[in-house]
Design a protein around this motif. Structure first.
Motif, PDB file in Angstrom:
ATOM      1  N   PHE A  86       0.837  -1.206   0.000  1.00 48.92           N
ATOM      2  CA  PHE A  86       0.000   0.000   0.000  1.00 48.92           C
ATOM      3  C   PHE A  86       0.866   1.248   0.000  1.00 48.92           C
ATOM      4  CE2 PHE A  86      -1.811   3.531   2.340  1.00 48.92           C
ATOM      5  CZ  PHE A  86      -2.965   3.762   1.611  1.00 48.92           C
ATOM      6  N   ASN A  87       0.439   2.246  -0.743  1.00 49.63           N
ATOM      7  CA  ASN A  87       1.055   3.578  -0.722  1.00 49.63           C
ATOM      8  C   ASN A  87      -0.025   4.621  -0.564  1.00 49.63           C
ATOM      9  OD1 ASN A  87       4.097   3.732  -1.511  1.00 49.63           O
ATOM     10  ND2 ASN A  87       3.236   2.044  -2.686  1.00 49.63           N
ATOM     11  N   ALA A  88       0.296   5.722   0.116  1.00 46.74           N
ATOM     12  CA  ALA A  88      -0.676   6.801   0.271  1.00 46.74           C
ATOM     13  C   ALA A  88      -1.154   7.318  -1.087  1.00 46.74           C
ATOM     14  CB  ALA A  88      -0.056   7.937   1.086  1.00 46.74           C
ATOM     15  N   ALA A  89      -0.271   7.253  -2.091  1.00 45.68           N
ATOM     16  CA  ALA A  89      -0.662   7.697  -3.437  1.00 45.68           C
ATOM     17  C   ALA A  89      -1.821   6.872  -3.989  1.00 45.68           C
ATOM     18  CB  ALA A  89       0.534   7.618  -4.381  1.00 45.68           C
ATOM     19  N   ASP A  90      -1.954   5.620  -3.540  1.00 49.31           N
ATOM     20  CA  ASP A  90      -3.046   4.769  -4.032  1.00 49.31           C
ATOM     21  C   ASP A  90      -4.412   5.359  -3.695  1.00 49.31           C
ATOM     22  OD1 ASP A  90      -1.168   2.900  -4.954  1.00 49.31           O
ATOM     23  OD2 ASP A  90      -1.169   1.805  -3.061  1.00 49.31           O
ATOM     24  N   VAL A  91      -4.514   5.980  -2.515  1.00 52.25           N
ATOM     25  CA  VAL A  91      -5.781   6.613  -2.116  1.00 52.25           C
ATOM     26  C   VAL A  91      -6.073   7.802  -3.023  1.00 52.25           C
ATOM     27  CG1 VAL A  91      -6.967   7.876  -0.270  1.00 52.25           C
ATOM     28  CG2 VAL A  91      -5.620   5.840   0.285  1.00 52.25           C
ATOM     29  N   LYS A  92      -5.030   8.598  -3.290  1.00 49.24           N
ATOM     30  CA  LYS A  92      -5.222   9.781  -4.147  1.00 49.24           C
ATOM     31  C   LYS A  92      -5.599   9.373  -5.571  1.00 49.24           C
ATOM     32  CE  LYS A  92      -2.241  12.912  -1.583  1.00 49.24           C
ATOM     33  NZ  LYS A  92      -1.100  13.821  -1.641  1.00 49.24           N
ATOM     34  N   ILE A  93      -4.987   8.300  -6.061  1.00 48.07           N
ATOM     35  CA  ILE A  93      -5.322   7.819  -7.404  1.00 48.07           C
ATOM     36  C   ILE A  93      -6.779   7.347  -7.440  1.00 48.07           C
ATOM     37  CG2 ILE A  93      -4.876   5.956  -9.064  1.00 48.07           C
ATOM     38  CD1 ILE A  93      -1.887   6.194  -8.250  1.00 48.07           C
ATOM     39  N   ARG A  94      -7.187   6.579  -6.420  1.00 49.85           N
ATOM     40  CA  ARG A  94      -8.574   6.077  -6.378  1.00 49.85           C
ATOM     41  C   ARG A  94      -9.588   7.214  -6.378  1.00 49.85           C
ATOM     42  NH1 ARG A  94     -11.359   5.727  -1.814  1.00 49.85           N
ATOM     43  NH2 ARG A  94      -9.606   5.269  -0.439  1.00 49.85           N
ATOM     44  N   LYS A  95      -9.242   8.304  -5.698  1.00 46.35           N
ATOM     45  CA  LYS A  95     -10.165   9.446  -5.620  1.00 46.35           C
ATOM     46  C   LYS A  95     -10.070  10.389  -6.825  1.00 46.35           C
ATOM     47  CE  LYS A  95     -10.460   9.577  -0.576  1.00 46.35           C
ATOM     48  NZ  LYS A  95     -10.197  10.364   0.647  1.00 46.35           N
TER      49      LYS A  95
ATOM     50  N   SER B 136      -5.383   3.894   6.197  1.00 49.97           N
ATOM     51  CA  SER B 136      -4.689   5.126   5.845  1.00 49.97           C
ATOM     52  C   SER B 136      -5.584   6.338   6.056  1.00 49.97           C
ATOM     53  CB  SER B 136      -4.235   5.065   4.387  1.00 49.97           C
ATOM     54  OG  SER B 136      -3.694   6.299   3.985  1.00 49.97           O
ATOM     55  N   GLU B 137      -6.848   6.238   5.610  1.00 51.96           N
ATOM     56  CA  GLU B 137      -7.754   7.371   5.720  1.00 51.96           C
ATOM     57  C   GLU B 137      -8.095   7.677   7.176  1.00 51.96           C
ATOM     58  OE1 GLU B 137     -10.712   6.030   2.685  1.00 51.96           O
ATOM     59  OE2 GLU B 137     -10.164   7.926   1.724  1.00 51.96           O
ATOM     60  N   ALA B 138      -7.986   6.654   8.047  1.00 47.32           N
ATOM     61  CA  ALA B 138      -8.238   6.856   9.479  1.00 47.32           C
ATOM     62  C   ALA B 138      -6.968   7.304  10.217  1.00 47.32           C
ATOM     63  CB  ALA B 138      -8.762   5.565  10.098  1.00 47.32           C
ATOM     64  N   GLY B 139      -5.851   7.452   9.483  1.00 51.49           N
ATOM     65  CA  GLY B 139      -4.590   7.883  10.100  1.00 51.49           C
ATOM     66  C   GLY B 139      -3.971   6.832  10.990  1.00 51.49           C
ATOM     67  N   LYS B 140      -4.218   5.545  10.687  1.00 51.23           N
ATOM     68  CA  LYS B 140      -3.752   4.474  11.570  1.00 51.23           C
ATOM     69  C   LYS B 140      -2.610   3.644  10.985  1.00 51.23           C
ATOM     70  CE  LYS B 140      -7.990   4.055  14.206  1.00 51.23           C
ATOM     71  NZ  LYS B 140      -9.261   3.381  14.380  1.00 51.23           N
ATOM     72  N   LEU B 141      -1.996   4.131   9.933  1.00 49.75           N
ATOM     73  CA  LEU B 141      -0.926   3.349   9.306  1.00 49.75           C
ATOM     74  C   LEU B 141       0.425   3.642   9.940  1.00 49.75           C
ATOM     75  CD1 LEU B 141      -1.303   3.166   5.443  1.00 49.75           C
ATOM     76  CD2 LEU B 141      -1.704   1.425   7.138  1.00 49.75           C
ATOM     77  N   ARG B 142       1.162   2.590  10.261  1.00 45.95           N
ATOM     78  CA  ARG B 142       2.558   2.695  10.666  1.00 45.95           C
ATOM     79  C   ARG B 142       3.328   1.701   9.815  1.00 45.95           C
ATOM     80  NH1 ARG B 142       3.920   1.068  15.821  1.00 45.95           N
ATOM     81  NH2 ARG B 142       2.329  -0.534  15.764  1.00 45.95           N
ATOM     82  N   GLY B 143       4.604   1.999   9.559  1.00 47.16           N
ATOM     83  CA  GLY B 143       5.392   1.058   8.767  1.00 47.16           C
ATOM     84  C   GLY B 143       4.746   0.810   7.417  1.00 47.16           C
TER      85      GLY B 143
END
Length: 317
Positions: free
Chosen positions: A45-54, A304-311
């Motif tokens: 998973f990458n944070a960019a994946d969320v931006k791409i989906r949206k 990721s959207e809930a701000g709960k990602l680490r590592g």
């Protein structure tokens, strides 16, 4: 459905919420003459994946539907195009994929060879997918754009994420003094990786806690442009704020005699090859916090959207 020509994949048919991540059959792609077909072992998973989906990155990386997400991959070369001389079927590889093409949330993916390198031999092959985007972003942010001096001072905002843990290790190997922002849950791991100072972003502000100026700020956190602008005076003259997320203000930076840059990782096979050597020599540690099957890819987006990602969250195929 012919199993010889089709695979399981997550596909997006339109921009939107988590419900747009559909697990379904898709055609197995064919490699062009200068491409390899990879049988996917892992993706991440990458944070960019969320931006791409949206649809937020459509101006930078235009996508056609249906689109298969995920820009990191590890796996085995299944087939090589006629012009490919540097890889052959059976090779264990990993890659940071072209973000405008179909990705690795699938059983197979194709890529041009400049995006791929031989994977570390000391890792479970699926785990190598936790490396490519993180190491490229970290290295290029610190050294290509950030020009971190030997023994310099760096603030890594978001030190506990999928990029930050690599940036911390690279910076320490460069002799830097590393300050990082993180929540309490990640602090033990960051200390284990050798961080010098931690700012708890849930309780403390960077501007209050950072008493001595730094050579470089590498921002991997979702802080707004307005907040990043308040960090610019914390830089030494000639220093830089490199952000992999929101940009800082260029005009304000120029007034303060510092520079700003918005970072998108570029492919670099030589660096991926070097990173594989570092991993195999025990000089670069991975921080994989979750492993999910492909069918649960949406859960990584929700975390990721809930701000709960680490590592790093690994997706196994």
């Amino acid at each position: 459905m012919d199993e010889a020509t089709h695979m399981k994949a997550i596909r997006i048919h339109q921009f939107g919420g988590l419900e747009e991540l559909r697990y379904e059959d898709a055609p197995i792609p064919s490699p062009a003459a200068d491409e390899i077909l990879i049988k996917v072992a892992g993706t991440a998973f990458n944070a960019a994946d969320v931006k791409i989906r949206k649809g937020y990155l459509q101006a930078f990386f235009p996508h056609e539907f249906p689109y298969i997400p995920n820009i990191e991959v590890s796996g085995t070369v299944e087939a090589a195009g006629a012009e490919v001389t540097d890889f052959q079927p059976g090779d264990r590889v990993y890659a940071a994929l072209d973000m405008s093409r179909d990705g690795a949330a699938a059983e197979y993916v194709v890529t041009k060879t400049q995006y791929a390198a031989l994977a570390p031999v000391s890792l479970e092959l699926s785990d190598a997918a936790a490396l490519p985007i993180g190491v490229l972003t970290a290295w290029q942010g610190l050294f290509v754009h950030g020009n971190l001096p030997q023994g310099g001072r760096v603030l890594i905002a978001g030190a506990a994420g999928g990029v930050g843990s690599y940036a911390l290790q690279f910076a320490k190997q460069h002799g830097a003094y590393v300050i990082g922002t993180s929540s309490a849950a990640s602090m033990p791991k960051l200390r284990e990786l050798g961080i010098d100072e931690i700012i708890d972003y849930t309780k403390e502000s960077v501007t209050d806690k950072l008493t001595d100026k730094v050579d470089l700020i590498l921002n991997l956190s979702p802080e707004s442009t307005e907040v990043l602008n308040t960090w610019l005076p914390l830089l030494k003259e000639g220093g830089a704020l490199i952000s992999a997320v929101n940009p800082a203000d260029e005009a304000l930076a120029a007034q303060l005699s510092v520079k700003v840059h918005q970072l998108f990782a570029q492919e670099d096979r030589a660096l991926l090859t070097r990173v594989a050597e570092l991993v195999d020599a025990g000089k670069l540690k991975l921080w994989i916090t979750d492993r999910l099957p492909l069918t649960e890819l949406a859960a990584s987006h929700a975390m990721s959207e809930a701000g709960k990602l680490r590592g790093k969250v690994l997706i196994t195929i």
